[in-house]
Design a protein around this motif. Structure first.
Motif, mmCIF file in Angstrom:
data_model
loop_
_atom_site.group_PDB
_atom_site.id
_atom_site.type_symbol
_atom_site.label_atom_id
_atom_site.label_comp_id
_atom_site.label_asym_id
_atom_site.label_seq_id
_atom_site.Cartn_x
_atom_site.Cartn_y
_atom_site.Cartn_z
ATOM 1 N N HIS A 86 60.064 -30.932 -60.560
ATOM 2 C CA HIS A 86 58.756 -30.515 -60.056
ATOM 3 C C HIS A 86 58.785 -29.005 -59.833
ATOM 4 C CE1 HIS A 86 55.113 -31.717 -57.363
ATOM 5 N NE2 HIS A 86 54.857 -30.677 -58.115
ATOM 6 N N THR A 135 56.699 -31.823 -64.102
ATOM 7 C CA THR A 135 55.359 -31.596 -63.557
ATOM 8 C C THR A 135 55.325 -30.227 -62.884
ATOM 9 O OG1 THR A 135 55.964 -32.669 -61.481
ATOM 10 C CG2 THR A 135 54.945 -34.052 -63.175
ATOM 11 N N ASN A 166 57.101 -34.903 -53.058
ATOM 12 C CA ASN A 166 56.307 -33.821 -53.627
ATOM 13 C C ASN A 166 56.918 -32.459 -53.354
ATOM 14 O OD1 ASN A 166 54.014 -32.938 -55.092
ATOM 15 N ND2 ASN A 166 52.952 -32.392 -53.204
#
Length: 1013
Positions: free
Chosen positions: A31, A159, A81
């Protein structure tokens, strides 16, 4: 804080410094967080109230906000996240390919707040204290770097979260890339982008190209906002389709805006399109997150006196903050840091602030400065230019040296000095940008660097307004008549050089006072002659580029909104500082640029195409043109009656009262009451009634939508033209006066403003009626003289195409001839459709049309269009050779030239971005033709008045519309004037350029513009 690629919370750091984790290849499951640091600085600054460090009073609210944001990303983000890779990206360069593509890009941003400037360097120190990559690259904006990292991450399956709310980055959003606004804790995905722009992310650039952006000074298409732009893109698919089919648009104002501003839209698309192919200095894999040195971070936070955040980091790291000394480099006083921000730091839209300019040490070498060995050869013009320029650049600006002149003795002392020196810079200051109606506020004068003054003449008493005679004037000013009498001999002297910046404005304003400015130079036009296409020619941009100097900000001087002041309301001391500095900058620019004209062999271009045109245009602007208000009034009445009649028909068809201007009511009737097919609803729940929707229904034979389109078209014509034009009539002259800009385009074409008289609609009968309102005064005629197909003639000339050359010599229909050559059809009785196709190709080739574009224009398959273009080049091989040679030359040199030596720079013709590169290739090909045509009509205008005077003719040149000149001529002189005008225009290239093809000029006389054209 998370460790590299960790999916679990990080363990507390030890009291010793953590070792950086080696870079690991970015892969699926990772990420990547990319923080748009440039814009986030302003968000942090505006989000927090003023916060001063107690030890020295330094404001640090933006630094605190930034540090809190970084801590949140590293420590407080949800476990699923958190970033595995993280970098803070800043803008580095003030000049990027966008400035070269459009010199006015970001040209009008005001400086950053004074209390924010010292915080820029501290924020960078904060990023380093967090042990995070601090990324920036010369020549690119932060957004371009972010786009490149995001693309690379996506290609590897990772991502990406872009930490920003900047709308320019929304074009990057896709299934692997989202945005995150930490201030609002809000995720921005595909649906949020659609909500913002009305289109999905992949169409955002198209919408922005039309709507423009006032913050970044992206021009867009005037009159088209985001909502309208979204409707158009949805309707037509993309920008290219829209521009090719612009003639189909029913709304006159919108259609004309798109047709006249198509190139601005294309340029705007290049300005907003992010470059995702940047050659990165720091690889993506090097952005791996690792534990920072907790003690180093605490030392920085203690030095900044952020006690709460210090405690949080210490608690998390299990370190006693008392055991850590504040970082001595950050402890007190910001003098150890550069007081200025990184170049071109981007403010949050609407913040009203921008970055201050870079320091002189950071400043890149000015455009035109030379590093090659030839420039160091003593005695050469290049060496002299470089030596003189360097000497001027070393003289610092000293605003304290400027003075306001308030007595006649002081002014006469200055006049005496002028006679000793032989030149001076002058700038007229006024209460309006319209020199025909402006009142003179004062004159700025400069003799040498830092030897500048301001002569206030019309400044008002603060807060009092104007009274009878001079009662409303502020004290300490000379009477205007007295000062102008003292200066008039200087201003009209042919032996004293007057230097201005956009000196035409000063010339027109002084002419209103009976003074004819003679022997002028224009520093702006010198810059334009030397560097067209290489940067902005605004004074503040040139001052920064050449001297590393930030001038007094005009916006900060006059304010904004309802409280905005006119210049005559500014206090004299403030006005003097601003105005004298402007004259000082102008003089220094003249001293730097004049030697370059000689060294770079551009003096002839400046002295034959630029400087002489200033006086010509000044006289044209003062003459203006008459309009017939009764014609416009009748047209307004006719349009109003037509609108009323159509509205009544609409009411009758609807069978109920309806507000024709209400899209909601129209939609309810069409799709609700009438139940017509094809209805769709907008996000507000209302039926869509776009032009495309109504067009499709009208084509199906439905009368109601057809009438709505008719009403909209006639209503727009009325409001935009027939009602608006009378407002431009000057109350003193009773004529309309436009203003021409000489340095507005790369190719040398003039532009017309307030009103734009180069944009009067002519493509429809109703539009042509509006030109009929432009009339000659009684006893006179308007003469329109127009070059016929000049760019096609120049193509045949420059590309050396024998068949085209012969056709022009023989006076053949060039489009019919082309069709005959390509398709084997006899010219006699040629079908109009065949000629139309040849015409589309002839003109399309000049602008680098593609098979896709030609297919759309002609309504044929792309394969067929491609075959046409291929056959065209086979039949006229010289044209292909010309295009290839032009592109190759531009790649080698960075510029192309007209036949008269004008240089037009396209430095991005070698850009890595394919679309930017292609645009510059097309522009360079067309520039040689359009630029040469522009030079020819400039030469004609410069010679015209003397030629008419020699024949004792009193015709006056009023307007220039690209390839057309409009004159006002006494009735009894029309027959004698027409051949003189035609000869001057046809012979304009001689003797500098001898064309083998004759130029054709059509000239006609009539009582109004439409009939004369």
């Amino acid at each position: 804080m998370p460790k590299t690629a960790s999916k679990t919370p990080a363990k507390p750091a030890s009291k010793t410094a953590a070792k950086p984790v080696a870079a690991m290849a970015t892969a699926k499951g990772d990420h990547v967080f990319l923080v748009d640091g440039s814009s986030y600085i302003f968000r942090a600054y505006h989000a927090l109230p003023p916060l001063n460090r107690k030890s020295d009073g330094l404001q640090v609210n933006a630094v605190l906000g930034f540090c809190n944001m970084l801590w949140k990303l590293l420590r407080d983000m949800p476990e699923d996240n958190r970033p595995t890779h993280l970098a803070i990206v800043f803008d580095k360069s003030e000049i990027t390919f966008r400035n070269k593509l459009y010199p006015d890009y970001k040209a009008h941003r005001p400086p950053a707040p004074d209390d924010l400037i010292p915080q820029f360097a501290l924020i960078r120190e904060a990023v380093r204290a967090f042990d995070l990559p601090c990324l920036e690259q010369i020549g690119f904006e932060a957004d371009d770097l972010i786009a490149t990292y995001a693309r690379q991450a996506s290609e590897r399956g990772a991502t990406t979260t872009i930490v920003s709310s900047d709308k320019d980055l929304m074009q990057l959003v896709n299934d692997k890339i989202t945005m995150y606004d930490t201030m609002k804790d809000r995720r921005i995905g595909r649906e949020e982008v659609i909500e913002k722009f009305g289109v999905p992310p992949e169409k955002v650039v198209e919408v922005q190209a039309l709507a423009g952006d006032s913050t970044d000074n992206v021009p867009g298409v005037p009159g088209i906002g985001v909502k309208t732009a979204a409707q158009l893109i949805i309707e037509y698919g993309d920008l290219d389709q829209l521009l090719f089919r612009a003639t189909e648009i029913k709304q006159p104002k919108r259609r004309e805006a798109l047709l006249e501003n198509a190139e601005k839209a294309r340029i705007s698309r290049q300005l907003v399109l992010l470059d995702d192919k940047v050659e990165l200095d720091v690889p993506l894999d090097d952005l791996t997150v690792h534990e920072p040195d907790a003690r180093k971070l605490i030392a920085f936070l203690k030095a900044m006196e952020f006690s709460t955040l210090t405690r949080r980091v210490a608690d998390y790291s299990q370190i006693d903050p008392a055991d850590v000394e504040p970082d001595p480099g950050n402890k007190s006083g910001a003098s150890v840091f550069s007081p200025l921000p990184p170049s071109d730091v981007k403010p949050e839209p609407g913040s009203g602030h921008a970055a201050a300019p870079s320091t002189t040490k950071e400043r890149t070498k000015p455009t035109g400065a030379r590093d090659d060995k030839a420039s160091s050869l003593k005695g050469t013009p290049a060496a002299l230019a470089e030596t003189l320029g360097e000497a001027i650049r070393k003289i610092a600006f000293d605003r304290k040296a400027y003075q306001a002149i308030g007595t006649l003795d002081q002014l006469q002392t200055f006049v005496a000095r002028v006679h000793d020196v032989g030149h001076f810079a002058i700038e007229a200051m006024s209460d309006s940008i319209d020199p025909m109606q402006a009142e003179l506020s004062g004159l700025a004068l400069a003799l040498a660097p830092n030897e500048a003054c301001y002569v206030p003449l019309g400044h008002k008493q603060p807060g009092g307004g104007a009274g009878l005679f001079d009662a409303g004037l502020a004290p300490g000013q000379l009477k205007a008549a007295e000062a102008l009498d003292a200066l008039k001999p200087l201003l009209e002297s042919a032996g004293i050089q007057k230097v201005g910046f956009n000196v035409k404005f000063t010339a027109v304003l002084l002419a209103q006072h009976g003074i004819i400015l003679r022997n002028i130079d224009d520093a702006q036009l010198m810059s334009y002659t030397l560097d067209a296409g290489r940067g902005s020619h605004a004074p503040e941009s040139l001052a920064e580029r050449w001297f590393g100097h930030a001038v007094v900000n005009y916006g900060g001087l006059v304010g904004s909104g309802k409280g905005k002041l006119t210049f005559d309301q500014i206090a004299i001391d403030k006005a003097a500082e601003y105005s004298a500095e402007s004259a000082d900058v102008t003089l220094r620019l003249w001293q730097v640029l004049k030697p370059r004209l000689i060294a770079e062999r551009m003096l002839s271009v400046y002295e034959t195409l630029e400087r002489p045109l200033v006086s010509v245009l000044a006289r044209m602007e003062r003459r203006g043109i008459s309009i017939d208000r009764q014609v416009l009034s009748r047209l307004s009445g006719d349009f109003a009656q037509t609108a009323a009649r159509v509205e009544a028909e609409i009411q009758e068809i609807a069978g109920e009262p309806v507000n024709v201007g209400s899209p909601k009511q129209i939609g309810d009737i069409i799709f609700g009451k009438m139940g017509l097919p094809g209805g769709s609803k907008t996000k507000t729940g209302a039926w869509s009634t776009t032009a495309q929707v109504l067009d499709e229904l009208a084509e199906q034979g439905h009368e109601f939508p057809k009438k709505i389109l008719e009403w909209r078209q006639v209503s727009k014509l009325k409001s935009t033209y027939t009602d608006a034009l009378p407002n431009y009539v000057n109350p003193q002259t009773h004529r309309v006066h436009t203003t021409y800009a000489l340095a507005a385009t790369t190719t040398g074409r003039l532009s017309s403003n307030e009103p734009n008289l180069q944009n009067i609609p002519v493509r429809t009968e109703d539009g042509r009626k509006i030109r009929r309102a432009f009339i000659a005064t009684p006893g006179h005629k308007l003469v329109s003289a127009d070059y016929s197909q000049i760019e096609l003639r120049l193509l045949a000339e420059i590309a050396d195409v024998p068949v085209l050359r012969q056709a022009f010599r023989d006076g053949l229909d060039i489009h019919a001839m082309t069709a005959s050559e390509m398709f084997g059809v006899p010219i006699k009785d040629m079908p109009s459709e065949v000629r139309r196709r040849a015409k589309a190709i002839n003109f399309g080739i000049i602008y680098g049309i593609s098979a896709f574009g030609l297919a759309n224009q002609l309504g044929i398959a792309r394969e067929e269009a491609s075959a046409y273009i291929k056959k065209y080049f086979e039949r006229f091989p010289g044209i292909r050779a010309y295009m290839d040679e032009t592109k190759d030359s531009c790649r080698r040199n960075g510029y192309v030239t007209t036949l008269f030596g004008r240089k037009m720079y396209y430095p991005d013709i070698k850009a890595s971005n394919a679309s930017v590169r292609a645009f510059n290739e097309r522009a360079s090909i067309n520039a040689r033709l359009q630029g040469t045509a522009a030079d020819i009509i400039r030469r004609a205008m410069i010679r015209m008045e003397d030629a008419l005077a020699e024949k004792k003719l009193s015709a006056q040149m009023l307007l220039q519309v690209h390839d057309e000149l409009i004159f006002e001529v006494p009735d009894d002189e029309v027959a004698a004037t027409l051949p003189v005008v035609q000869k001057v225009m046809q012979d304009a290239p001689f003797p500098a350029v001898i064309l083998s093809l004759p130029l054709q000029v059509d000239a006609r006389a009539a009582t109004n513009w439409d009939e004369a054209h």
